[in-house]
Design a protein around this motif. Structure first.
Motif, PDB file in Angstrom:
ATOM      1  N   UNK A   1     -36.399 -27.529 -11.678  1.00 21.33           N
ATOM      2  CA  UNK A   1     -37.311 -26.789 -10.803  1.00 21.33           C
ATOM      3  C   UNK A   1     -38.164 -27.793 -10.039  1.00 21.33           C
ATOM      4  N   UNK A   2     -38.258 -27.598  -8.755  1.00 19.01           N
ATOM      5  CA  UNK A   2     -39.085 -28.466  -7.918  1.00 19.01           C
ATOM      6  C   UNK A   2     -40.506 -27.916  -7.916  1.00 19.01           C
ATOM      7  N   UNK A   3     -41.475 -28.726  -8.309  1.00 16.37           N
ATOM      8  CA  UNK A   3     -42.863 -28.269  -8.406  1.00 16.37           C
ATOM      9  C   UNK A   3     -43.758 -29.106  -7.498  1.00 16.37           C
TER      10      UNK A   3
ATOM     11  N   UNK B   1     -37.811 -37.621  -9.898  1.00 17.69           N
ATOM     12  CA  UNK B   1     -37.896 -38.057  -8.507  1.00 17.69           C
ATOM     13  C   UNK B   1     -39.042 -37.316  -7.818  1.00 17.69           C
ATOM     14  N   UNK B   2     -39.584 -37.916  -6.799  1.00 17.82           N
ATOM     15  CA  UNK B   2     -40.643 -37.278  -6.004  1.00 17.82           C
ATOM     16  C   UNK B   2     -40.179 -37.175  -4.565  1.00 17.82           C
ATOM     17  N   UNK B   3     -40.756 -36.260  -3.834  1.00 12.71           N
ATOM     18  CA  UNK B   3     -40.408 -36.080  -2.431  1.00 12.71           C
ATOM     19  C   UNK B   3     -41.522 -35.381  -1.693  1.00 12.71           C
ATOM     20  N   UNK B   4     -41.254 -35.055  -0.426  1.00 12.60           N
ATOM     21  CA  UNK B   4     -42.234 -34.374   0.418  1.00 12.60           C
ATOM     22  C   UNK B   4     -41.545 -33.207   1.099  1.00 12.60           C
TER      23      UNK B   4
ATOM     24  N   UNK C   1     -46.640 -31.974   1.661  1.00 12.86           N
ATOM     25  CA  UNK C   1     -46.766 -31.450   0.304  1.00 12.86           C
ATOM     26  C   UNK C   1     -45.858 -32.273  -0.610  1.00 12.86           C
ATOM     27  N   UNK C   2     -46.472 -33.000  -1.532  1.00  9.89           N
ATOM     28  CA  UNK C   2     -45.712 -33.842  -2.450  1.00  9.89           C
ATOM     29  C   UNK C   2     -45.089 -32.976  -3.546  1.00  9.89           C
TER      30      UNK C   2
ATOM     31  N   UNK D   1     -36.940 -33.184 -11.873  1.00  5.67           N
ATOM     32  CA  UNK D   1     -36.145 -34.073 -12.713  1.00  5.67           C
ATOM     33  C   UNK D   1     -34.966 -34.580 -11.890  1.00  5.67           C
ATOM     34  N   UNK D   2     -34.494 -35.776 -12.235  1.00  8.57           N
ATOM     35  CA  UNK D   2     -33.452 -36.404 -11.432  1.00  8.57           C
ATOM     36  C   UNK D   2     -32.153 -35.619 -11.463  1.00  8.57           C
TER      37      UNK D   2
END
Length: 849
Positions: free
Chosen positions: A380-382, A411-414, A420-421, A425-426
């Motif tokens: 899940x992307x939070x 992993x992190x993203x925008x 919005x950061x 999980x990878x």
């Protein structure tokens, strides 16, 4: 987890390239030349290196991360499959790529298909992509919790104003068919002939989007530009996890489109895996000990979902290299294909995180897991802000995330457009393979589900600009409050704000009620005697005439699963519907309600209402369900359920058009759990019609049969409640208990079939048994009611699930594919039979997941 296999003494070498061990990587790879033979080094050479430190350099492998477009030059092993997909896109504007989690779908499309189309050069099978594909416009996105927003953001990411994004979202929600115009306008601005739209992790539309209206708008928008009869300048490619395939069944047009244009991704062959292992190393001038590749290939076997395990094991083996050489000893230290992920995650958690940081990491991993009731848990992307609590500030979160990101576990993203950061999980393989995380997820799964409801509700409340109507109320607020009081440190700032607003709204409502009552008392005290007397008379009249009830807001049901028992009516000889004479209708509904209450008494989550003095005091009258056809009765029951907040409505009529008169007991189910329950041509019934000789005074001779059918309803309701809590085994047990009371009910057989099919995906040791039981139940439902459309769709879902499991490795394709194709044909035939049935209700569709 087993240990890695021991190396063979005489490892078998892979088949050689016709030109020998030297490969010319022309075209896409800028004429780089690699020598496979020089990449493999002997055990004797490795022995001399065992004590030497690693040489510096960039890793040739990505671990749990998928390959992206910038990684295309080191993406090996999928050249022929890439060519096949690209060639299919020449003849279709829609294609669904389907495969197990970990089968490499994202990498295949991101690093294979998209770069091949953009470059326009010759493919692995010597064919060419579409002539103008280098001029196409490319957009890639994942649906997330709000797929319409994500679609608009993908099409609008280069626009100057956020207002244009808001307008686009409103346009798509109001009219999904406006997508065609939006795409044409975008292509005109960009000077491009076609849009290639890639939707990765398409299953998020089911697992993360909880608004059925938004999900349908998203699907309708996509279908509007994929209609084969309407040529549009757009090609759509979706990537779907195989265990979510059956969820398409309730969306007829999307289901048919995917069924006709799909590509199942199976396991890679040994030669393809050899290329994926050796060629990236050779390209970077890294070495591999002879025998290591064969050990890895043996360890991975033919499992289609094991690619992230292999990739992570390769990265961890490279991390333990001797100078420039990856060795068998390094592979063993890493834990091998099966143990590398768990060993890495456990080592990072126990050794690199401090005692104070470990609870924070645990919280992060739990928030990054989407709990699923009918499929494997997914990632899940939070948003980063969701991780911040009053007890944990952003700097502390950043410190923990830095360690997890460096270890490639997270992993992190925008989110585009904007800043919005986000965190995720990878790979889902981490959720499957790390026992510690699995244990966390099972320790308090019900609590985690409540927490996720709170998270989603808080996000929706903020999106609706803090609309008071989106706040929690009643039993839902009580349940979440009880959980939050026990776990205060787990709440994000937004969740705390939302929960406080819900509690404040409840307190204000209670305060208004108290002030109103106090005002009545004061008026009685301070008015003159004559006025008091007058008021007393008026108040007495107010209560005696029932005006106090009429001015009172009608109450609504507040259980987890609410059952409303309607008054049973009468159909006269002319076919007119009305009230039963005497106490006949009330008496029967009372029998049903009392039996339901006695059966369901042990479960506090179920609430049963029937017309009577208590409901009249709350200004509530259930009344009767009107209508002579199934469609009319379904519409009437739906309106009644919405008015009362009921999930099940029990009703029936005494039909005097035949003698003796007949009583038929039926029930209606509200759409829930992402399904819409279709009423069959004969309605939802729990048994046969009952003869009644005196409609005004039904005799006690029919009461045992009414009680039996009511008991059936009770166990059905209990099963549906268990479904709401994700307790699939308990739900199946409840439906089987209902079968004991009503062995000839098609509806009960349908519920048994559906729950058995759900469980077959998660209970692998009993998978075939559960699948067979599901098929048998659906077939029995069809035999009992040949006009029951949902049963045909359920049967089709069984065949599709079985076909998916039979898709074999590429090098063992013939027999497995033959069987799979036969099952797919059976599935399509079942769907065709369902479509041939007359539609009897707007509540159409299928609850088969």
């Amino acid at each position: 987890m087993g240990k890695p296999s021991a190396p063979r003494r005489n490892p078998k070498k892979p088949a050689q390239n016709p030109a020998g061990d030297v490969y010319n990587l022309g075209g896409d790879f800028r004429h780089a030349t690699i020598n496979i033979h020089s990449t493999l080094v002997s055990a004797q050479e490795v022995k001399e290196l065992e004590s030497l430190p690693p040489d510096p350099g960039d890793p040739p492998y990505l671990g749990l991360q998928y390959f992206n477009e910038e990684d295309a030059d080191r993406f090996f092993g999928r050249e022929l499959l890439t060519a096949r997909l690209v060639n299919r896109l020449k003849s279709t504007r829609f294609l669904a790529v389907i495969g197990d989690s970990g089968s490499g779908k994202s990498s295949l499309v991101r690093a294979g298909v998209v770069p091949a189309l953009k470059r326009g050069v010759r493919l692995g099978d010597d064919s060419l992509p579409p002539t103008d594909s280098p001029k196409w416009e490319y957009r890639l996105f994942t649906p997330s919790a709000h797929p319409v927003d994500a679609l608009a953001a993908a099409l609008n990411y280069d626009a100057a104003s956020p207002a244009s994004l808001t307008a686009m979202v409103a346009s798509l929600q109001g009219d999904p068919h406006s997508l065609s115009l939006i795409i044409r306008q975008m292509l005109a601005r960009r000077g491009s002939p076609r849009l290639f739209l890639v939707i990765d992790q398409f299953e998020e539309a089911f697992s993360q989007c909880h608004q059925e209206g938004e999900r349908r708008a998203f699907f309708e928008a996509l279908l509007s530009v994929c209609d084969p009869a309407d040529d549009q300048p757009v090609s759509v490619l979706i990537l779907l996890r195989a265990d979510f395939y059956a969820r398409l069944a309730q969306y007829d047009r999307l289901r048919d489109l995917v069924a006709s244009q799909q590509e199942f991704i199976g396991a890679m062959t040994r030669n393809e895996l050899f290329d994926a292992i050796v060629k990236p190393a050779a390209l970077g001038n890294w070495k591999i000990q002879e025998g290591l590749v064969e050990v890895m290939l043996d360890d991975i076997g033919n499992e289609p979902g094991a690619l992230p395990l292999l990739s992570h094991a390769l990265l961890e083996t490279w991390n333990r290299r001797r100078q420039r050489t990856m060795t068998l000893s390094g592979y063993t230290e890493a834990g091998g294909v099966r143990g590398a992920i768990a060993r890495t995650a456990e080592a990072v958690f126990q050794q690199r995180l401090t005692a104070e940081q470990r609870p924070i990491a645990r919280m992060i991993f739990l928030r990054l897991t989407e709990l699923n009731e009918d499929a494997q848990d997914t990632r899940r992307r939070a948003p980063f802000s969701e991780l911040i609590t009053r007890a944990i500030d952003s700097l502390t979160i950043d410190a923990v995330l830095s360690i997890l990101v460096e270890a490639r576990l997270v992993t992190t993203g925008v989110v585009e457009p904007g800043d919005v950061k986000t965190v995720e999980v990878a790979h889902e393989a981490l959720i499957r393979e790390w026992p510690t995380l699995r244990q966390w997820l099972e320790e308090d799964r019900e609590g985690l589900l409540l927490h996720r409801q709170l998270t989603d509700a808080a996000a929706d409340w903020l999106r609706l600009q803090r609309d008071p109507g989106a706040l929690f109320r009643g039993k839902r607020l009580q349940q979440v409050s009880d959980w939050a009081d026990k776990n205060p440190t787990l709440l994000s700032l937004d969740e705390q704000t939302f929960l406080q607003a819900s509690r404040q709204a409840l307190a204000e409502e209670q305060a208004r009620e108290r002030r109103y009552r106090q005002a009545l008392v004061l008026r009685r005290v301070v008015f003159p005697v004559s006025a008091v007397t007058l008021i007393g008379v008026l108040v007495a009249l107010f209560f005696l005439t029932g005006l106090n009830v009429r001015f009172k807001t009608p109450a609504k049901m507040n259980g987890v699963f609410n059952v409303a028992v309607a008054e049973f009516g009468l159909i006269d000889a002319e076919g007119n519907q009305g009230a039963a004479p005497g106490e006949g209708g009330t008496l029967v509904s009372g029998w049903v309600a009392n039996k339901l209450r006695s059966e369901l008494a042990p479960d506090p989550n179920l609430l049963v209402w029937q017309d009577g003095p208590e409901l009249r005091r709350q200004n509530v009258q259930i009344g009767r369900v009107a209508g002579l056809t199934p469609a009319e009765r379904a519409a009437s029951a739906a309106a009644l359920a919405e008015r009362l907040n009921a999930q099940m409505v029990v009703f029936g009529d005494i039909d005097t058009r035949q003698q003796p008169a007949r009583l038929k007991l039926e029930f209606w189910l509200a759409p829930q759990l992402d399904y819409r329950f279709e009423v069959s041509a004969n309605g939802y019934a729990t048994g046969g019609d009952l003869p009644i000789r005196d409609v005004a005074h039904p005799g006690i001779e029919i009461q045992p049969e009414v009680n039996r059918q009511a008991s059936t309803l009770a166990w059905v309701a209990l099963g549906l409640t268990r479904m709401r809590f994700g307790q699939e085994r308990e739900a199946l047990q409840a439906f089987r208990q209902a079968e004991e009371f009503a062995p000839d009910s098609a509806a009960v057989q349908f519920f048994i079939g559906r729950e058995s099919l759900f469980l077959s995906d998660s209970d692998l040791p009993n998978q075939q048994t559960l699948t067979d039981e599901a098929e048998a139940a659906f077939r029995r439902a069809i035999a009992l009611d040949p006009a029951y459309g949902n049963a045909y769709i359920g049967l089709g879902s069984v065949f599709f699930a079985s076909a998916k499991r039979l898709v074999p490795p590429v090098d063992q394709a013939e027999e497995g594919l033959r069987q799979a194709k036969a099952l797919v044909e059976q599935a399509l035939e079942a769907y065709r039979q369902a479509e041939s049935l007359p539609t009897v209700s707007e509540e159409s569709g299928t609850p088969v997941g």
